[in-house]
Structure formats: C-alpha cells, structure tokens
Design an enzyme around this catalytic site. Structure first.
Site, short mmCIF file in Angstrom:
data_model
loop_
_atom_site.label_atom_id
_atom_site.label_comp_id
_atom_site.label_asym_id
_atom_site.label_seq_id
_atom_site.Cartn_x
_atom_site.Cartn_y
_atom_site.Cartn_z
N ASP A 285 -71.98 51.73 15.88
CA ASP A 285 -71.38 50.41 15.61
C ASP A 285 -71.77 49.97 14.20
O ASP A 285 -72.95 49.88 13.86
CB ASP A 285 -71.86 49.41 16.66
CG ASP A 285 -70.87 48.26 16.82
OD1 ASP A 285 -70.58 47.58 15.82
OD2 ASP A 285 -70.38 48.05 17.94
N SER B 287 -65.83 44.29 16.79
CA SER B 287 -66.05 45.46 17.65
C SER B 287 -65.14 45.46 18.87
O SER B 287 -64.93 46.52 19.48
CB SER B 287 -67.50 45.50 18.12
OG SER B 287 -68.36 45.77 17.04
N ASP C 270 -71.08 44.38 26.46
CA ASP C 270 -70.77 44.01 25.08
C ASP C 270 -69.43 44.63 24.67
O ASP C 270 -68.89 45.50 25.34
CB ASP C 270 -71.91 44.49 24.17
CG ASP C 270 -71.95 43.74 22.84
OD1 ASP C 270 -71.31 42.68 22.72
OD2 ASP C 270 -72.63 44.22 21.92
N THR D 198 -68.00 46.78 22.61
CA THR D 198 -67.60 48.19 22.49
C THR D 198 -67.48 48.85 23.87
O THR D 198 -66.41 49.37 24.21
CB THR D 198 -68.56 48.95 21.56
OG1 THR D 198 -68.61 48.26 20.31
CG2 THR D 198 -68.10 50.38 21.35
N ARG E 192 -64.30 38.57 24.21
CA ARG E 192 -65.50 39.36 24.39
C ARG E 192 -66.69 38.59 24.95
O ARG E 192 -67.63 39.18 25.49
CB ARG E 192 -65.91 40.00 23.07
CG ARG E 192 -66.17 39.00 21.96
CD ARG E 192 -66.51 39.69 20.66
NE ARG E 192 -67.82 40.32 20.73
CZ ARG E 192 -68.31 41.11 19.77
NH1 ARG E 192 -67.59 41.39 18.70
NH2 ARG E 192 -69.51 41.64 19.89
N GLU F 131 -72.59 54.92 22.54
CA GLU F 131 -72.65 54.00 21.39
C GLU F 131 -74.07 53.70 20.96
O GLU F 131 -74.92 53.31 21.78
CB GLU F 131 -71.96 52.67 21.75
CG GLU F 131 -71.93 51.71 20.56
CD GLU F 131 -71.73 50.23 20.92
OE1 GLU F 131 -71.29 49.49 20.04
OE2 GLU F 131 -72.03 49.84 22.07
N ASP G 132 -75.11 48.01 13.86
CA ASP G 132 -74.38 46.76 13.56
C ASP G 132 -75.26 45.53 13.74
O ASP G 132 -75.36 44.68 12.85
CB ASP G 132 -73.17 46.68 14.49
CG ASP G 132 -72.47 45.35 14.45
OD1 ASP G 132 -71.72 45.10 13.49
OD2 ASP G 132 -72.67 44.54 15.38
N LYS G 133 -75.88 45.43 14.88
CA LYS G 133 -76.59 44.17 15.18
C LYS G 133 -77.75 43.95 14.21
O LYS G 133 -78.04 42.82 13.82
CB LYS G 133 -77.09 44.19 16.63
CG LYS G 133 -75.93 44.17 17.65
CD LYS G 133 -76.44 44.21 19.09
CE LYS G 133 -75.30 44.52 20.06
NZ LYS G 133 -74.24 43.51 20.07
N HIS H 38 -76.31 42.76 10.96
CA HIS H 38 -76.04 41.32 11.09
C HIS H 38 -77.30 40.51 10.81
O HIS H 38 -77.24 39.45 10.19
CB HIS H 38 -75.56 40.99 12.51
CG HIS H 38 -74.10 41.19 12.74
ND1 HIS H 38 -73.13 40.57 11.99
CD2 HIS H 38 -73.43 41.93 13.67
CE1 HIS H 38 -71.92 40.91 12.44
NE2 HIS H 38 -72.08 41.74 13.45
N ASP I 132 -66.95 51.85 14.36
CA ASP I 132 -65.85 50.97 14.74
C ASP I 132 -65.38 50.12 13.55
O ASP I 132 -64.21 49.79 13.44
CB ASP I 132 -66.21 50.11 15.94
CG ASP I 132 -67.55 49.40 15.80
OD1 ASP I 132 -68.27 49.64 14.80
OD2 ASP I 132 -67.87 48.59 16.68
N HIS I 133 -66.29 49.80 12.67
CA HIS I 133 -65.95 48.97 11.50
C HIS I 133 -67.10 49.08 10.52
O HIS I 133 -68.18 49.56 10.88
CB HIS I 133 -65.73 47.51 11.91
CG HIS I 133 -66.90 46.92 12.62
ND1 HIS I 133 -68.06 46.55 11.95
CD2 HIS I 133 -67.14 46.68 13.93
CE1 HIS I 133 -68.93 46.09 12.83
NE2 HIS I 133 -68.41 46.16 14.05
N HIS J 61 -69.04 41.20 9.30
CA HIS J 61 -68.59 42.58 9.13
C HIS J 61 -67.91 42.74 7.78
O HIS J 61 -67.58 41.77 7.11
CB HIS J 61 -67.57 42.96 10.21
CG HIS J 61 -68.13 42.96 11.59
ND1 HIS J 61 -67.33 43.02 12.71
CD2 HIS J 61 -69.40 42.92 12.04
CE1 HIS J 61 -68.09 43.01 13.78
NE2 HIS J 61 -69.34 42.94 13.41
#
Lengths: 467, 467
Positions: free
Chosen positions: B41, B92, B144, B146, B157, B324, B329-330, B333, B371-372, B422
């Site tokens: 992610d 996501s 979550d 994904t 989501r 995953e 990602d997290k 962030h 994913d991004h 993102h």
C-alpha cells in the site's frame, strides 16, 4: 551533393538530392547498429503521469507509454570527500557521466572520477574511435551537465566557458571540486565549450551561444566558435539555417544564448506559489491552464533538431546519438508545471519520430530514460484535510486539464525563493529495438553504458577508471 | 487429519500429518493455476528506493528488484459527483476496487460504482464461484479499504463495523457517499465486517478484532465474530494459534484491535518533523536510524501469515490469494520513515517466500504492485541551497543508513498536524510466472483484474457494472 536536413527519406519528408548511399531503400540498407539514447532530464514517474493527464487525458496514452519494454534504473552517486560513501540524490552531471561512461562519480563531476579526478571514457569517444557517427542534441546549453558528460572531462559542471573557468569558479558549495586544474595553462583540457569545439562529435545542437562567443583561453582574437570552425564545424544559429543544412562535415548548431526557451508556460505566465493563509483559512491558488510561450517562437523544436541529427548521421553507418529534453528538470526547479509538461511533450514527439526511424531501421536500439527524479509531485488539488484548512507547504499549483478536471502539483523540497532540489527515486527506462526484451527489469544507471556498448559491438574500455 | 500451518512441505518446513492429496510431490502436482497478488500500500518508487538504500545499501538489491518482469500501472479515479470527470489522486478503496473488480470508481468506494452505487463482482467472488480457494492477508484491519474491496460492497470505506454504520457515518468530506444504504435493515449487505463474516473466503488474516467483537446489526447477543463462527470460520487470535492451525475449513485470524503494529520505528520513536528556523538559520533535524518497534512483539509477521494462508489453500487446487503490506502507506501518512521501511521489508521478505513457492509451483502467477503513490520523497539530506538556509518545508527526516550515509526524506503534501495525503503517480508492477513476460510495459490498474482472470481461466463478468 548533400541532402537538406528537413528532408530525410526515412522521415517521411521529400528528400532533395539524397545520395543513394546515405538514403538507400530499406532492403539494401546496411545493418550497422545504431544507438539512440533519449534523456528526459528529471523525467520521473510523477512528471510522466502529470504530462499524460494534461496532454492526452486520463484515458489517453503517451507515445512513451507504448514502448514495448520497460525497466527501472537506480541512480548512484558518491561523496566527493569520501568516494567510499554514497549520496542518495544525484545531479545531472554525475548521472550523465554514469550513462555516458559507466562510472559512478560525485555530484557536479563531468566525465571524471570522484576524489581522484581521472578522466572517464565516454560512449561518444569509443564510438568515434571506431569510426562511428556521433551526435548530441539538447534543449539546454550544449555545455550543460548532461550533454557535457558525453564529450568533456572537467572537475565541475560550472566550468562551461573560458570566462567561467576563471571568473565563476565554484561558488556553489554543492560541488566540491573546481575548474582551475582544467585550465589548458594548467595542463587541462579547457572549458566544456572548448572541449566541444575541439571534439570529433559529428553534430552538436542546442543552446549556449554565449559560451562559444568568448575568447578562448590564451587567445587574443579567436573565440571558441572560431576554434570550432577551424576544427571543421559548420556553425548554425537559426532554425532556417538548420533546415537548409546539407549533409557532410561537422555541425555545431546553437540556437539560444544559454538554455533554449521552452514551448509552454502557465496561462499569463502562472506558476506554483505559496498557499496563502488568511485568518487561519487556506486560500488555494486559482487553477490555470497552459499556453504557448512566446519566447519559443524562434526556437527549433527538439524533434526538428533530432531529425536534423539523424539526417546528418545518415542511414548507412553506425552511430550513437544522445537527445535530451533538458527543461523538464529546469522547469520543475522553477516550479513551472506547464513548462515541464510542454518539454515532456517535446520529448514525447521526439520519441514518436525516433520510433518511426527505428521501425525503418531495425538495427536501431532506442533507449528512453531520465537522469534523476525531480521535485514536482502530483497531489490532491484539494487536500483530503482541506476542511481543516490543510494545504500544501512549499509551492503549489492547480492546473486545469483539457478534460475539465484539476491537477494539484506541489514543489516542496526546499523553502528557498529560487529553486527546488532534485529527488532520489529510481527512474524509468523504456526500450525499443534489438535486445530490448533482454534488458533486466531493474538495472543501475551505469548499465546503460554497457547496453549501448553491447548494441554497437564496442569493447568496454580496458582500464576503466575507478573512484 | 490436517497439517499444521507452520509446516508446509513446500515451504521447507517439516510437514506433520499432511494428506498426500494436498502436499503431493512436485511431479504429481496438478497444474491448477494459482494466483498471488501482493500489494504494497503506497509503495511507489520513492518508497522502494528509500527502503533499498536502508535495507541493502546502494549496491544491494531487494528481492523486489530481482523479479524478472516489470510494468507501470496507471491508477484511475472518477469524481463521485460526476463520474464522467477524473480525479488524479486515488485512495486505497477505489484502487483496490479497480484491481479486484476491473472497475474504475470514486475515492472511498468499496466494490461499488461511482455515482450509481452498483455492486461490482470481485476476483474472489468469481474464483469462489468456480470452486477455487480464496485468501486475504493484510497487516491492516481486514475491514480496511484494500482487503475490503476484494470481498465487500459498500458505499464508503469507513463502514467497517456495525457501530461505524450508524455512529461514525461519514464525517470525512473526502468521501461523498455514506453507509446508510448498506444497512441490512435498509436492504443492504451490512458493514464490511459483517460481509466478511458472511463470506466464503477460505482464509482471512490481519487486524481488526474490534470490528468483529461488536453486536451485529439487529442482534442482541450475537457479535460479528459469532456470525463468522456460525458461517464456518475458525477464529484465531494469536501467533501461537496461527502456528498450531490445522488445514481445513475456513479461518478468520485477527491479531490486533485495528491495524497491526509495525515492525520498525525511528530510534527513540523519531519521525519527520518541521525544520526549525532560528534567527534566519535553518536547524536541520538530527539524523536517526531505525529500531524494532516493541509493540510488534505480539504480531505475526506478514510472511508468516502469508505462509499460513498458502498452507491452508493447499498445493492441489486453484486459488487466488491477496497479500497486503498495508502500513507502508499508513506510516508515510504519519511521517514515519522507519515504519515505512520496516513494512516494505516485511513485504520484501514475503515476496521472497512467495517466489520460493512459485518456483516449486510453476502454475503460479505472482504479481506485486502498489495501489497508489504516497507522500514521502527522497530528497537531499542537506539542500543544494543549504548555504542559503534553505530547508524542506513540511516535515523532514534525516535517516542514517547502515552504510554510514544519510537520506533526506520529506513529507510535504499538506501542512496539517495529523497526516499526509496520497500522491498520484503511476505505480510499479513486478511479475513472475506464466505469462508474466507478456504483460505490457504500461497498463491500467483495471488490467490487473484481467490478468488475474486470464491466469485462472475465469470468464469475465457477463454484465460488468459501468459507472
């Protein structure tokens, strides 16, 4: 009898006075391997996605996107003070040196090794020694770091001209070495411009007149341009002269005092700016579109320069041609998203023309890559946290696309008022031609030198310099 | 008689009580196609380069770097308010929906179409209908975005649990739709947790206990976990229980209240911070290294969960398994570079194990992608303009690597105190296995659905929902 530059048979334009030797029908063409390396300076994946969204929309595809093979390229940089230690963000000098010579060096160095200052041997020098054609095309000054690294050897990228050797000696602390050792009077090879003037590169096209219209080192009347002419270069200064060029001899075409003007700018010259905060509220900048840059009117396009170089290099012999769209990087430094997009457009159009050439000349390997990644990031045009008045730090632009949506683009590597830094991510490599499918999915930048050597059938240097 | 989870013959661990049917020698194995999709992610090229520099140094290679095929994936997002118009930065939920179902949708949507709110049909549902095995493994809550997009269909989501359906209804303005339509009492399928509990996925492993230990909608005594158990799920809560698991039946393993703890953190819990300016001078933050995160001690690794899922899914039958690493990602962030690096390490170790599996099961296609893209950028540890006191805006970290150099990493997509946005660049795709060499060099995220369907020999949905 020559043929006019705007007139290669293989480039789908009428060919006046072509010799059959240089523009023979496909069936009788020699299979002498040809190598075309296209560099988008600073063209990392953010820049490509941003340009795609603007140029062809989210359902479109760039020509770049159609190349059949793709790899990822790790850049490598060493510290000048201790070349055993890496740095993680490169500059265009050391990355171009890696591609041109297969050597990892320190930021700012042109064709020389980190710390030890030994000259490297470039693909252009090896190709010329083998009797192959050589060409360099760029939208920057031809003395700028990327083109320079394919032809010159100096301590420091700022040693561009005779004057720079003595008056502009390194004031940029990012580059540890200096120009003095490279003065001819100190046993060096002189400035980058003087090394180009003395070189055997068949065709050199770009900007940088001001570096050549200076007295050469130790001369009282002769400029660097004069030395180039004495070394057999025909000097070209305008798009019209370029279009009228006949084939044969060496060509030095310089179309701007320094960097060539870029094709696009933001509407009304808009660029990214700092987001204003008023009474705790974030005031996002107005969205803008792109428009032609009036200063570009007198410039040849990158595609027309590349086309001219291909005509000069001919169809029969082996050659290596480096083509650079330089201002993807420079416009990102300056926080100008439309400038970047327009220069990526120039690159994409050049790739299209080069692919047409390569289809007609299947002995051609085309590699398209970037030298390093850049500052601009594609981010939300309004932050997910916009309700909390969150906005981009640094400089931020909202660019309205032709499909009616808005891209957020930020520049936030440093808070100076002047320009952004590079970034250090791996960069893409696109490939078309013989052996392209065998390129590993992940390579290092020095491997590009090996790929070019291998395609041209040239032996690697017997005593590669090591840092 | 089952076999223990930590004991797959094919995973080089002694296998106690394996049935010959599920762990036959290589020569007699069926060629039933197997599909493993690994998602990092937020794992764009900056995150990969940053992790490589730290984990293996600038001369090293990640397992990721060794995958034989590589492509680039364009993400696509539509505006919920007008699905004819794109947005250029995804989340996501919509990206996972694109991969799981081949449908482009709006940010925040889970397996539903933008604007029209029609349910999509996921690869897991198609595989289950064909009698194939199915598995989902993640380091986030299994509810979550994904993982949810591979099994559930909701407007939004945040509709993760029965309580969230009614009490946490969308307070995030980034996501336009809401949960009310998805309440069972309104004819919907209920929360994501309830949809997982009611699903036919063979094995679901990750975090998110708190979303399952709630009363289910309309129930006075039964929790979502109870419903899962009634639907045949064995409930697993600790690494020891996971290791002791026998093969057979369905498994729901939940190892944390929400997101699982990450493996690494900055030394002394260091993270990126704003650069202080004192009397006009930029005071760069101290460099730090990474250290184990004590909270991780009670977690199973991603690799051990993926290994357990492979054992459950067996060697004989076709299956599709999504794995995953969520907190690349997290942690980006949250501006925590060491957290990101550690979670990319978890992914890379999982890729290594999965490649070993795929070599032993050549009917396996392995795709690894993101994913991004994300906020973190690798930039100079001291700006080229540091002499002018230029420094990164936003949040900045200097991470000391094991080879004695320092990486600059900035987070500068928004100036909130809480978290980054993102970014929107294309993401990499790595591939190994049958057909991998035929994947085009540039694809769209929805193509991943097609690649999975094609490998498994499944027909595409006859009436694909359109926005």
């Amino acid at each position: 009898m020559g043929k006019t530059v705007a007139a290669g048979l293989l480039l789908s334009i009428a060919c006046h006075g072509c010799t059959t030797e240089r523009a023979a029908p496909v069936s009788s063409r020699s299979a002498a391997p040809k190598m075309i390396l296209i560099i988008g300076d600073g063209m990392d994946q953010h820049q490509i996605t941003i340009a795609r969204n603007y140029l062809v929309g989210y359902e479109g595809r760039l020509t770049l996107d159609t190349l059949p093979e793709r790899s990822s390229v790790q850049t490598q940089t060493l510290a000048e003070e201790d070349p055993r230690v890496p740095e993680y963000v490169p500059d265009s000098a050391n990355t171009a040196t890696s591609m041109a010579s297969g050597v990892v060096t320190s930021a700012g160095r042109i064709g020389t090794t980190a710390g030890t200052d030994r000259d490297t041997l470039s693909i252009m020098e090896l190709a010329a020694a083998a009797g192959f054609g050589t060409g360099i095309v760029t939208t920057s000054s031809v003395t700028d770091a990327t083109p320079a690294s394919f032809v010159a050897h100096v301590n420091q990228r700022l040693c561009e001209s005779p004057r720079a050797m003595v008056t502009s000696n390194p004031t940029n602390p990012a580059f540890a070495s200096d120009c003095s050792k490279d003065l001819k009077s100190n046993g060096g090879k002189g400035s980058i411009a003087e090394q180009i003037a003395a070189s055997s590169i068949d065709i050199v096209l770009g900007g940088g007149v001001r570096n050549f219209d200076q007295l050469a080192e130790g001369e009282t009347t002769r400029t660097v341009s004069d030395l180039a002419a004495e070394n057999g270069y025909r000097l070209v200064r305008t798009p019209a002269e370029l279009a009228a060029l006949t084939v044969g001899g060496k060509v030095l075409g310089l179309f701007a005092p320094g960097t060539m003007s870029v094709q696009w700018r933001g509407a009304g010259d808009a660029r990214a700016e700092e987001v204003a905060h008023v009474d705790g509220r974030a005031i996002y900048p107005e969205a803008f579109g792109c428009e032609p840059n009036p200063d570009f009117a007198m410039m040849p396009t990158l595609e027309s320069m590349a086309r001219a170089a291909l005509v000069q290099l001919g169809d029969g012999d082996s050659f290596v041609l480096m083509i650079e769209s330089a201002s993807i990087d420079k416009q990102s430094h300056l926080r100008r998203p439309c400038g970047q997009i327009g220069e990526l457009k120039q690159l994409d159009e050049t790739v299209k023309m080069v692919l047409d050439y390569a289809r007609a000349h299947p002995e051609t390997l085309v590699l398209v890559t970037a030298d390093h990644s850049q500052a601009a990031q594609l981010i939300p045009e309004t932050s997910v946290l916009a309700a909390l008045n969150a906005a981009s730090p640094g400089h931020f632009a909202r660019v309205r696309t032709l499909e009616g949506a808005v891209m957020g683009i930020n520049y936030a590597t440093n808070d100076s008022s002047s320009q952004e830094d590079h970034s250090g991510a791996d960069v893409p490599l696109f490939a078309y031609g013989p052996g392209a499918e065998e390129i590993p999915a992940q390579i290092r930048q020095t491997d590009i030198f090996g790929l070019m050597l291998g395609h041209l059938g040239l032996a690697p240097p017997t005593s590669a310099p090591t840092p």
